[in-house]
Design an enzyme around this catalytic site. Sequence first.
Site, short mmCIF file in Angstrom:
data_model
loop_
_atom_site.label_atom_id
_atom_site.label_comp_id
_atom_site.label_asym_id
_atom_site.label_seq_id
_atom_site.Cartn_x
_atom_site.Cartn_y
_atom_site.Cartn_z
N HIS A 1 0.84 -1.20 0.00
CA HIS A 1 0.00 0.00 0.00
C HIS A 1 0.88 1.26 0.00
O HIS A 1 0.62 2.21 -0.73
CB HIS A 1 -0.89 0.05 1.25
N LYS B 1 -18.64 -5.68 7.33
CA LYS B 1 -17.40 -6.45 7.54
C LYS B 1 -16.87 -6.19 8.94
O LYS B 1 -17.08 -5.12 9.49
CB LYS B 1 -16.34 -6.01 6.54
N ARG C 1 -2.21 -6.44 -8.34
CA ARG C 1 -1.16 -7.38 -7.97
C ARG C 1 -1.07 -8.55 -8.93
O ARG C 1 -0.04 -8.86 -9.47
CB ARG C 1 -1.39 -7.93 -6.56
N SER D 1 -3.13 -7.88 3.09
CA SER D 1 -3.44 -7.63 4.50
C SER D 1 -3.88 -8.92 5.18
O SER D 1 -3.60 -9.13 6.37
CB SER D 1 -4.52 -6.55 4.62
#
Length: 162
Positions: A17, A41, A90, A128
């Site tokens: 990040h 979440k 990614r 993460s």
Amino acid sequence: MKRAIYPGTFDPVSLGHIDIIKRASLIVDELIIGVLHNPAKTPLFSVDERVKMLEEIAEDFPNVRVETFDGLLADFAKKMDARLIVRGLRVVTDFDYELQIAQTNRVLNHEIDTMFFVTDLKYSYLSSTTIRETAYFGGDVSKFVSPKTIPWIDRKMKELHK
Ligand code: ADP
């Protein structure tokens, strides 16, 4: 004034990040990190903790600030008067998902464009989720996060293992 939003959950913020923050901040006038507060979440770190962690990172970049948002990213962009969204790519599977979101955002707000940064090779494996799992099982996360973030993770793991 070129203002962009870099949205995400950042649970926690990783070196990947930070690399995107650094690169994006060099090509826009102002970068707003948008920390997603999604009541559906349950992240490991609260929205306040994620904001504080990111503010520590943003200290190194004069044109970067941190805000929170919930609801639609397109609405948040409008509110912030930003027309550019920054996202990192990614792996190929990121692309499928990101393309769909970018197109949806353009339908919702035609003024918005999404700018993708291809992840630096050395961070492409980082997520993460794996950082949280490594930390939970007592692994060393110093290769994954900034030294500034380590005390936050250590504190959280102590709380969890109490
Ligand atoms: P989200 O839950 O919205 O995907 P994340 O916090 O996981 O939020 O990621 C925010 C953004 O950062 C996304 O664009 C993601 O592709 C990007 N990102 C995540 N991990 C990395 C990494 N290791 N390198 C570069 N970009 C990353």
